[in-house]
Scaffold this motif. Structure first.
Motif, PDB file in Angstrom:
ATOM      1  N   LYS A   1     -12.822   9.115   6.278  1.00 48.59           N
ATOM      2  CA  LYS A   1     -14.202   9.562   5.791  1.00 48.59           C
ATOM      3  C   LYS A   1     -15.248   8.647   6.282  1.00 48.59           C
ATOM      4  CE  LYS A   1     -12.709  12.963   2.492  1.00 48.59           C
ATOM      5  NZ  LYS A   1     -12.993  13.710   1.282  1.00 48.59           N
ATOM      6  N   GLY A   2     -15.684   8.104   7.463  1.00 46.52           N
ATOM      7  CA  GLY A   2     -16.421   7.377   7.997  1.00 46.52           C
ATOM      8  C   GLY A   2     -16.414   5.938   7.843  1.00 46.52           C
ATOM      9  N   ARG A   3     -15.526   5.492   6.823  1.00 46.74           N
ATOM     10  CA  ARG A   3     -15.399   4.044   6.821  1.00 46.74           C
ATOM     11  C   ARG A   3     -13.933   3.446   6.916  1.00 46.74           C
ATOM     12  NH1 ARG A   3     -20.154   1.861   4.052  1.00 46.74           N
ATOM     13  NH2 ARG A   3     -21.554   3.735   3.392  1.00 46.74           N
ATOM     14  N   ILE A   4     -13.604   2.407   7.012  1.00 43.55           N
ATOM     15  CA  ILE A   4     -12.102   1.879   7.466  1.00 43.55           C
ATOM     16  C   ILE A   4     -11.392   1.610   6.332  1.00 43.55           C
ATOM     17  CG2 ILE A   4     -12.802   0.989   9.618  1.00 43.55           C
ATOM     18  CD1 ILE A   4     -12.842  -1.586   8.449  1.00 43.55           C
ATOM     19  N   VAL A   5     -10.318   1.824   6.198  1.00 41.70           N
ATOM     20  CA  VAL A   5      -9.260   1.180   5.451  1.00 41.70           C
ATOM     21  C   VAL A   5      -8.165   0.444   6.108  1.00 41.70           C
ATOM     22  CG1 VAL A   5      -9.377   3.158   3.810  1.00 41.70           C
ATOM     23  CG2 VAL A   5      -7.675   3.392   5.718  1.00 41.70           C
ATOM     24  N   ILE A   6      -7.594  -0.519   5.185  1.00 41.97           N
ATOM     25  CA  ILE A   6      -6.575  -1.524   5.735  1.00 41.97           C
ATOM     26  C   ILE A   6      -5.147  -0.936   5.276  1.00 41.97           C
ATOM     27  CG2 ILE A   6      -5.815  -3.945   5.450  1.00 41.97           C
ATOM     28  CD1 ILE A   6      -8.596  -4.713   4.889  1.00 41.97           C
ATOM     29  N   THR A   7      -4.298  -0.812   6.356  1.00 40.52           N
ATOM     30  CA  THR A   7      -2.882  -0.330   6.373  1.00 40.52           C
ATOM     31  C   THR A   7      -2.017  -1.285   6.667  1.00 40.52           C
ATOM     32  OG1 THR A   7      -2.848   0.764   8.323  1.00 40.52           O
ATOM     33  CG2 THR A   7      -4.215   2.021   6.566  1.00 40.52           C
ATOM     34  N   ASN A   8      -0.686  -1.152   6.455  1.00 40.02           N
ATOM     35  CA  ASN A   8       0.325  -1.620   6.952  1.00 40.02           C
ATOM     36  C   ASN A   8       1.504  -0.667   6.705  1.00 40.02           C
ATOM     37  OD1 ASN A   8       3.090  -3.282   6.143  1.00 40.02           O
ATOM     38  ND2 ASN A   8       1.736  -4.420   7.709  1.00 40.02           N
ATOM     39  N   ASN A   9       2.133  -0.290   7.846  1.00 38.75           N
ATOM     40  CA  ASN A   9       3.091   0.971   7.711  1.00 38.75           C
ATOM     41  C   ASN A   9       2.488   2.073   6.865  1.00 38.75           C
ATOM     42  OD1 ASN A   9       4.842  -0.669   9.416  1.00 38.75           O
ATOM     43  ND2 ASN A   9       5.627  -1.793   7.539  1.00 38.75           N
ATOM     44  N   ASP A  10       3.439   2.528   5.932  1.00 36.91           N
ATOM     45  CA  ASP A  10       2.692   3.588   5.186  1.00 36.91           C
ATOM     46  C   ASP A  10       2.029   3.086   3.881  1.00 36.91           C
ATOM     47  OD1 ASP A  10       3.962   5.585   6.968  1.00 36.91           O
ATOM     48  OD2 ASP A  10       5.905   5.155   5.811  1.00 36.91           O
ATOM     49  N   LYS A  11       1.662   1.802   3.848  1.00 34.27           N
ATOM     50  CA  LYS A  11       0.882   1.312   2.830  1.00 34.27           C
ATOM     51  C   LYS A  11      -0.782   1.350   3.074  1.00 34.27           C
ATOM     52  CE  LYS A  11       4.637  -1.034   0.413  1.00 34.27           C
ATOM     53  NZ  LYS A  11       5.283  -1.975  -0.182  1.00 34.27           N
ATOM     54  N   ILE A  12      -1.586   1.454   1.968  1.00 32.70           N
ATOM     55  CA  ILE A  12      -2.977   1.216   2.269  1.00 32.70           C
ATOM     56  C   ILE A  12      -3.168   0.137   0.752  1.00 32.70           C
ATOM     57  CG2 ILE A  12      -5.248   2.132   1.752  1.00 32.70           C
ATOM     58  CD1 ILE A  12      -4.231   4.612   3.136  1.00 32.70           C
ATOM     59  N   TYR A  13      -4.324  -0.776   1.377  1.00 34.12           N
ATOM     60  CA  TYR A  13      -4.850  -1.675   0.485  1.00 34.12           C
ATOM     61  C   TYR A  13      -5.918  -0.905  -0.531  1.00 34.12           C
ATOM     62  CZ  TYR A  13      -7.357  -5.351  -1.955  1.00 34.12           C
ATOM     63  OH  TYR A  13      -8.000  -5.904  -2.829  1.00 34.12           O
ATOM     64  N   VAL A  14      -5.670  -1.089  -1.772  1.00 30.83           N
ATOM     65  CA  VAL A  14      -6.431  -0.440  -2.785  1.00 30.83           C
ATOM     66  C   VAL A  14      -6.887  -1.681  -3.547  1.00 30.83           C
ATOM     67  CG1 VAL A  14      -6.935   1.045  -4.802  1.00 30.83           C
ATOM     68  CG2 VAL A  14      -5.676   1.575  -2.741  1.00 30.83           C
ATOM     69  N   PRO A  15      -8.340  -2.031  -3.834  1.00 30.19           N
ATOM     70  CA  PRO A  15      -8.596  -3.141  -4.736  1.00 30.19           C
ATOM     71  C   PRO A  15      -8.185  -3.251  -6.212  1.00 30.19           C
ATOM     72  CG  PRO A  15     -10.783  -2.397  -3.471  1.00 30.19           C
ATOM     73  CD  PRO A  15      -9.601  -1.320  -3.229  1.00 30.19           C
ATOM     74  N   GLY A  16      -7.555  -4.341  -6.666  1.00 31.60           N
ATOM     75  CA  GLY A  16      -6.966  -4.162  -7.835  1.00 31.60           C
ATOM     76  C   GLY A  16      -5.427  -3.577  -7.981  1.00 31.60           C
ATOM     77  N   LYS A  17      -5.125  -2.993  -6.981  1.00 30.55           N
ATOM     78  CA  LYS A  17      -3.819  -2.496  -6.871  1.00 30.55           C
ATOM     79  C   LYS A  17      -3.037  -3.218  -5.800  1.00 30.55           C
ATOM     80  CE  LYS A  17      -4.877   2.136  -9.135  1.00 30.55           C
ATOM     81  NZ  LYS A  17      -4.696   3.422  -9.004  1.00 30.55           N
ATOM     82  N   GLY A  18      -3.654  -3.778  -4.591  1.00 27.15           N
ATOM     83  CA  GLY A  18      -2.783  -4.209  -3.612  1.00 27.15           C
ATOM     84  C   GLY A  18      -2.404  -3.017  -2.839  1.00 27.15           C
ATOM     85  N   MET A  19      -1.303  -3.582  -1.994  1.00 26.92           N
ATOM     86  CA  MET A  19      -0.747  -2.401  -0.992  1.00 26.92           C
ATOM     87  C   MET A  19       0.025  -1.527  -1.740  1.00 26.92           C
ATOM     88  SD  MET A  19      -2.137  -3.833   1.728  1.00 26.92           S
ATOM     89  CE  MET A  19      -1.359  -2.912   2.928  1.00 26.92           C
ATOM     90  N   LYS A  20      -0.329  -0.200  -1.590  1.00 27.13           N
ATOM     91  CA  LYS A  20       0.095   1.002  -2.300  1.00 27.13           C
ATOM     92  C   LYS A  20       0.567   1.787  -1.132  1.00 27.13           C
ATOM     93  CE  LYS A  20       0.015  -0.766  -6.375  1.00 27.13           C
ATOM     94  NZ  LYS A  20       1.414  -1.330  -6.970  1.00 27.13           N
ATOM     95  N   ASN A  21       1.710   2.516  -1.450  1.00 21.07           N
ATOM     96  CA  ASN A  21       2.175   3.697  -0.620  1.00 21.07           C
ATOM     97  C   ASN A  21       1.275   4.758  -0.556  1.00 21.07           C
ATOM     98  OD1 ASN A  21       4.650   2.653   0.311  1.00 21.07           O
ATOM     99  ND2 ASN A  21       5.523   3.251  -1.807  1.00 21.07           N
ATOM    100  N   LYS A  22       0.760   5.434   0.367  1.00 21.92           N
ATOM    101  CA  LYS A  22      -0.085   6.373   0.686  1.00 21.92           C
ATOM    102  C   LYS A  22       0.381   7.698  -0.302  1.00 21.92           C
ATOM    103  CE  LYS A  22      -0.627   5.338   5.564  1.00 21.92           C
ATOM    104  NZ  LYS A  22      -0.581   6.054   7.100  1.00 21.92           N
ATOM    105  N   THR A  23       1.416   7.833  -0.569  1.00 21.38           N
ATOM    106  CA  THR A  23       1.796   9.023  -1.227  1.00 21.38           C
ATOM    107  C   THR A  23       1.453   8.837  -2.642  1.00 21.38           C
ATOM    108  OG1 THR A  23       4.192   8.279  -1.201  1.00 21.38           O
ATOM    109  CG2 THR A  23       3.420   9.905   0.273  1.00 21.38           C
ATOM    110  N   GLU A  24       1.403   7.568  -3.265  1.00 20.61           N
ATOM    111  CA  GLU A  24       1.050   7.187  -4.604  1.00 20.61           C
ATOM    112  C   GLU A  24      -0.392   7.383  -4.860  1.00 20.61           C
ATOM    113  OE1 GLU A  24       3.113   3.528  -5.051  1.00 20.61           O
ATOM    114  OE2 GLU A  24       5.055   4.258  -4.943  1.00 20.61           O
ATOM    115  N   LEU A  25      -1.348   7.499  -3.912  1.00 19.65           N
ATOM    116  CA  LEU A  25      -2.808   6.993  -4.149  1.00 19.65           C
ATOM    117  C   LEU A  25      -3.402   8.537  -4.536  1.00 19.65           C
ATOM    118  CD1 LEU A  25      -3.514   4.806  -1.196  1.00 19.65           C
ATOM    119  CD2 LEU A  25      -2.876   4.304  -3.532  1.00 19.65           C
ATOM    120  N   SER A  26      -4.414   8.198  -5.654  1.00 17.81           N
ATOM    121  CA  SER A  26      -5.305   9.263  -5.712  1.00 17.81           C
ATOM    122  C   SER A  26      -6.494   9.489  -4.963  1.00 17.81           C
ATOM    123  CB  SER A  26      -5.651   9.103  -7.188  1.00 17.81           C
ATOM    124  OG  SER A  26      -6.391   8.052  -7.522  1.00 17.81           O
ATOM    125  N   THR A  27      -7.121  10.561  -5.182  1.00 19.44           N
ATOM    126  CA  THR A  27      -8.429  10.801  -4.367  1.00 19.44           C
ATOM    127  C   THR A  27      -9.321   9.351  -4.697  1.00 19.44           C
ATOM    128  OG1 THR A  27      -8.193  13.065  -4.251  1.00 19.44           O
ATOM    129  CG2 THR A  27     -10.237  12.096  -3.753  1.00 19.44           C
TER     130      THR A  27
END
Length: 665
Positions: free
Chosen positions: A293-319
């Motif tokens: 959505k117009g900005r970048i996210v930091i990913t590794n394989n099927d995980k995305i970095y979320v502040p305060g949560k670290g690298m989390k699986n894409k399927t576990e993330l909320s909107t």
């Protein structure tokens, strides 16, 4: 003595085959008994022939042509003509569905074809002296070893006249057939002609040498917000070449106090602070940068970095998690490392939206715009006019305190104490050498050798207490607003910053032409902003995401944007405090139940382990777990007129560090 300086400037955004520019400054000094072609910084003076001794008769003697190459000499990296044309729809190699949107991983492309040397243009420009009365043509011959690469000439009347100016370009694509590489020591010789008749006996007026290597075709990072560019400075002292690599540094919204070089490995990147030291999140130090959505996210394989949560699986993330995962990649161009700032030179941020300049009047300033020709208004000033107009500005370790950075302004070329008219020093400690940069958000940045940002005193509230880790603005989350006082953008920013610092519940601010809008801490934990009025306003501006974004106006660079208030991540629970120290950002700190984000500038006392050993001492909070003591109410009032209205008590100051005592602002 020959001195060569090469600086690489970033290509424009857009495609993987964009061109970049490297500025080449050439200095040649030649001395002999009868000829002394004078040479200033970045200049090369050529003489056609020796001035003759005075003869016994009255015959008029004329000196040879004098030609000075100036600082506009450039080296250009061209597009690879064999590459596929840029296509906005073909910049990914992986797409992941996220609700109704997609995340796309950016590829990394390389410039050049073959060995890449045909992608380099050399441009020389000059200013003539006297002695050009007989000159109708100048010829420049470029060679490598015993191979002549190409010849360029000019018969332009201005370029061949006394006190005239001109330039020629050696196009890499025009190199002679049969020459498969221009790498190595390039030699350029200049010759003067009258028609087809060579002057000076056909001898070269002067010769200059430039080394080209594969490093000059260094990689660029072709991401969503600009390229990683690697400017190169090449200097020669006493016929010995000293090659200095200058790079563009990057930070992300998730690590705003740390700056990196980007190291590429296929379609992945590593964020390098220095050799052997990389950004690591949850044990992972290699990432892909993806668009959401117009900005970048930091990913590794099927995980995305979320502040305060670290690298989390894409399927576990909320909107909400996906919005919090968004960040910006912000670049900064190096101005100088451990040395003098050049005067009257535009230092332009990688995105071309801001520039810094040490003006001839002695002020060092930051403006909006792409250079002096495109000045869109003042953002910051050193206020050293006219004291430093004939002096110098030096980035260096602080005298006798080398673990602190110093930006020193002197009225002469001597840094003796009486000559220093201003010195900005760091609150926090670092490791020399120190670098000075200008960033994509219009801020001066000082870094230590580990990429850690140094927070500078005597540069205003904006530099010492606020930072900008994202592009654009922030809608909603307002505290009571107040007038910004008008004037230029620098003055408005300082007014808003001071007002925010006097409100312990202000965690940042934005502004418009007349008003400051302080922000509550809520924005640190919200995903998309929740105000319907904000959603409607953003949708009217850009309907791409239906108005549902976390930060607004991503492409806004007029100064009316959002700034975070600096702070520290801590906890009143001793068992959790160590966990909080590892948080890289205010967002990461706020999005865990273990820590709180404490903004800088608050007044505090220590209940236990008093840092001065004197109960009742009042300190100003800072970053990095540092507390600075107010020696008296008069000093405290210059920093915060409300310093004594809400003094907090820290249960135990054992894990805090006592910084320098505060002085009047």
């Amino acid at each position: 003595m020959v001195k060569l300086i090469i600086m690489y400037y970033p290509p424009p955004r857009g495609g993987s085959n964009s061109t970049g520019v490297i500025i080449v400054l050439v200095i040649v000094v030649m001395c002999c008994m009868f000829v002394m072609p004078a040479l200033g910084f970045g200049a090369w003076t050529l003489f056609k022939k020796d001035d003759k001794e005075e003869s016994s008769d009255d015959k008029e003697e004329t000196s040879g042509p004098q030609l000075t190459f100036d600082q506009d000499a450039t080296k250009t990296i061209n597009e690879n003509e064999d590459a596929e044309p840029a296509d906005d729809t073909d910049d990914t190699d992986e797409t992941t569905q996220v609700g109704n949107s997609t995340t796309s991983t950016y590829k990394i492309e390389y410039a050049g074809g073959g060995d890449g040397s045909n992608a380099i243009d050399l441009t020389l420009s000059w200013t003539n002296g006297t002695g050009f009365d007989e000159v109708t043509k100048l010829v420049f011959v470029r060679s490598v070893g015993d191979k002549e690469l190409q010849t360029e000439s000019t018969q332009d009347a201005t370029a061949t006249s006394n006190d005239g100016k001109g330039s020629i370009t050696f196009k890499g694509t025009d190199i002679s057939d049969g020459v498969d590489s221009a790498l190595g020591e390039n030699i350029v010789q200049a010759f003067a002609y009258n028609g087809d008749e060579p002057l000076s006996g056909g001898k070269a007026l002067a010769t200059v040498k430039i080394g080209l290597s594969q490093a000059d075709l260094d990689q660029t990072y072709d991401g969503p917000y600009g390229d990683l560019t690697i400017p190169v400075t090449l200097s020669q002292e006493t016929m010995s070449l000293d090659k200095i690599i200058k790079k563009t540094y990057y930070t992300t919204s998730h690590s705003p106090d740390i700056w990196f070089e980007i190291e590429k490995n296929g379609d992945k990147v590593k964020f390098k602070r220095k050799n052997g030291m990389y950004l690591s999140i949850g044990g992972v130090d290699e990432f892909k940068l993806a668009n959401y959505k117009g900005r970048i996210v930091i990913t590794n394989n099927d995980k995305i970095y979320v502040p305060g949560k670290g690298m989390k699986n894409k399927t576990e993330l909320s909107t909400r998690d996906y919005y919090l995962a968004q960040c910006d990649l912000i670049g900064a161009s190096l101005i100088v490392e451990n040395g003098n700032v050049r005067q009257n030179v535009d230092f332009v941020a990688p995105n071309g939206k801001y520039f810094a300049i040490y003006q001839n009047d002695g002020d060092f300033r930051v403006y909006m715009g792409s250079g002096s020709h495109d000045n869109k208004g003042l953002l910051w000033s050193s206020d050293t006019n006219p004291g430093a107009n004939n002096g110098q500005i030096v980035m260096r370790p602080r005298y006798n305190v080398e673990n602190q950075a110093a930006l020193t302004f002197s009225k002469t070329k001597d840094l003796a104490g009486g000559n220093i008219i201003k010195e900005m020093t760091s609150f926090n400690n670092g490791t020399k050498p120190y670098k000075l940069l200008i960033s994509d958000v219009g801020r001066l940045v000082v870094l230590d050798r580990n990429g850690h940002e140094m927070i500078m005193k005597k540069g205003g509230f904006m530099l010492n207490s606020f930072y900008k880790p994202v592009f654009g603005g922030l809608c909603g989350n307002d505290r009571p607003h107040f007038p910004n006082g008008g004037g230029n953008m620098r003055d408005k920013h300082e007014t808003c910053a001071k007002g925010c610092l006097e409100d312990d519940k202000c965690y940042g601010f934005t502004l418009n032409s007349t008003t400051c809008f302080p922000k509550k801490a809520d924005f640190l934990t919200q995903g998309v902003h929740e105000s319907q009025a904000c959603i409607n306003a953003e949708n009217n501006r850009d309907s791409t995401w239906g108005g549902k974004v976390r930060f607004t106006d991503r492409d806004k660079h007029d100064g009316n944007v959002f700034f975070y208030r600096r702070g520290m991540c801590t906890s009143s629970d001793p068992g959790k405090k160590q966990h909080c120290k590892g948080k890289l950002s205010a967002d990461a700190c706020a999005n865990t139940d273990k820590c709180v984000w404490e903004p800088v500038g608050q007044s505090v006392k220590c209940k236990a382990n008093e840092l001065r050993g004197r109960d009742g001492s009042v300190y100003r909070t800072f970053t990095d777990g540092m507390l600075n003591w107010y020696p008296n109410p008069a000093v405290a009032s210059t920093w915060n007129s409300n310093w004594n209205k809400n003094i907090k008590e820290i249960p135990d100051c054992a894990d805090f560090t006592k910084g320098e005592d505060m002085h009047s602002y």
